[in-house]
Design an enzyme around this catalytic site. Structure first.
Site, mmCIF file in Angstrom:
data_model
loop_
_atom_site.group_PDB
_atom_site.id
_atom_site.type_symbol
_atom_site.label_atom_id
_atom_site.label_comp_id
_atom_site.label_asym_id
_atom_site.label_seq_id
_atom_site.Cartn_x
_atom_site.Cartn_y
_atom_site.Cartn_z
ATOM 1 N N ARG A 33 0.829 -1.200 0.000
ATOM 2 C CA ARG A 33 0.000 0.000 0.000
ATOM 3 C C ARG A 33 0.865 1.252 0.000
ATOM 4 O O ARG A 33 2.079 1.196 0.110
ATOM 5 C CB ARG A 33 -0.931 0.011 1.221
ATOM 6 C CG ARG A 33 -0.199 0.037 2.550
ATOM 7 C CD ARG A 33 -1.164 0.096 3.726
ATOM 8 N NE ARG A 33 -0.443 0.238 4.986
ATOM 9 C CZ ARG A 33 -1.020 0.608 6.131
ATOM 10 N NH1 ARG A 33 -2.309 0.877 6.163
ATOM 11 N NH2 ARG A 33 -0.300 0.701 7.243
ATOM 12 N N TYR A 64 9.749 8.156 15.637
ATOM 13 C CA TYR A 64 9.777 8.209 14.175
ATOM 14 C C TYR A 64 10.913 9.093 13.674
ATOM 15 O O TYR A 64 11.696 8.702 12.802
ATOM 16 C CB TYR A 64 8.432 8.729 13.666
ATOM 17 C CG TYR A 64 8.313 8.761 12.158
ATOM 18 C CD1 TYR A 64 8.102 7.593 11.435
ATOM 19 C CD2 TYR A 64 8.402 9.956 11.460
ATOM 20 C CE1 TYR A 64 7.985 7.611 10.057
ATOM 21 C CE2 TYR A 64 8.285 9.989 10.085
ATOM 22 C CZ TYR A 64 8.075 8.818 9.381
ATOM 23 O OH TYR A 64 7.962 8.851 8.019
#
Length: 246
Positions: A14, A156
């Protein structure tokens, strides 16, 4: 642009990874499309792409939280007995935003495992194959967040910053083998992961972006294809921002 090249693309099911598979196929590349879990819909999609663009696309399944699965995935790639020309390290994860003081070390470790340590393990395996060939191109997916820093995203940001550091280091170490290593640093992109960003932060970033919109996955995939191609043959060790003018 990529005719006759064989590419390993992670996170292919995806988002940016899925778009990259299609752009690579459009440009004539054969692909090992890597995903975490077996998916019949995904296999049907890539089979249709392969037939349409007259290339081969082979699914490879492994979980980036499992080093043994990565090793077995590489064995499957080697079993094809084809040269590996390109590696796109696209797979990644983002955790729910929390302040540093409230962040769990387990979450930090999990994000680093997927976004950095497992990327390096796969890169080590694939780069050994490229070193024997004396040629190859590696494209890592970083983030502008790693360059600019964002609040409540330490896991992150720091994992992607590590990937940026590795990109520069590997460009130097692998350059003598004819292997180029670059990274793309996207801004806010219209993906499931990108849309998980808190609305207040999202609005602030978009308001500070010249083009006042999210990027499209195809726009990132096109840049990845360029860096992986021979058109970028004199580019290595670079971090290319694709952020709409943030």
């Amino acid at each position: 642009m990529l005719k006759g090249k064989n590419a390993v693309i992670t996170g292919a099911r995806r988002g940016i990874g899925r778009a990259t598979v299609e752009v690579f196929a459009q440009n004539g590349a054969n692909i090992w499309a890597c995903a975490r879990k077996k998916d019949t819909d995904f296999e049907k999609e890539i089979d249709e792409l392969a037939k349409y663009y007259n290339v081969w696309i082979e699914p490879v399944y492994f979980d980036f939280m499992n080093g043994e699965e990565i090793k077995q995935g590489v064995k499957q790639i080697q079993a094809k007995k084809q040269s590996v020309c390109i590696l796109v390290n696209n797979a990644g994860m983002v955790a729910n935003s929390t302040s540093f003081s409230m962040m769990s070390m387990k979450k930090l470790q999990d994000v680093f495992t997927v976004n950095f340590f497992s990327q390096m393990l796969l890169t080590q395996y694939i780069s050994r194959l490229m070193m024997r060939q004396k040629t190859g191109a590696i494209v890592n997916l970083a983030s502008v967040a790693a360059l600019d820093g964002e609040p409540a995203q330490l896991e992150y940001v720091s994992s992607k910053a590590a990937l940026i550091g590795a990109t520069k280091n590997l460009a130097v170490e692998l350059g003598k083998y004819g292997i180029r290593v670059n990274a793309v640093a996207p801004g806010i992109i219209d993906t499931d992961m990108g849309n998980e960003i808190q609305s207040e932060l999202m609005n602030r970033i978009l308001s500070n972006t010249v083009m006042k919109r999210k990027g499209l996955v195809q726009e990132i995939a096109n840049v990845i294809a360029f860096l992986a191609s021979d058109q970028a043959s004199f580019i290595t060790g670079q971090i290319l921002r694709v952020d709409g003018g943030l």
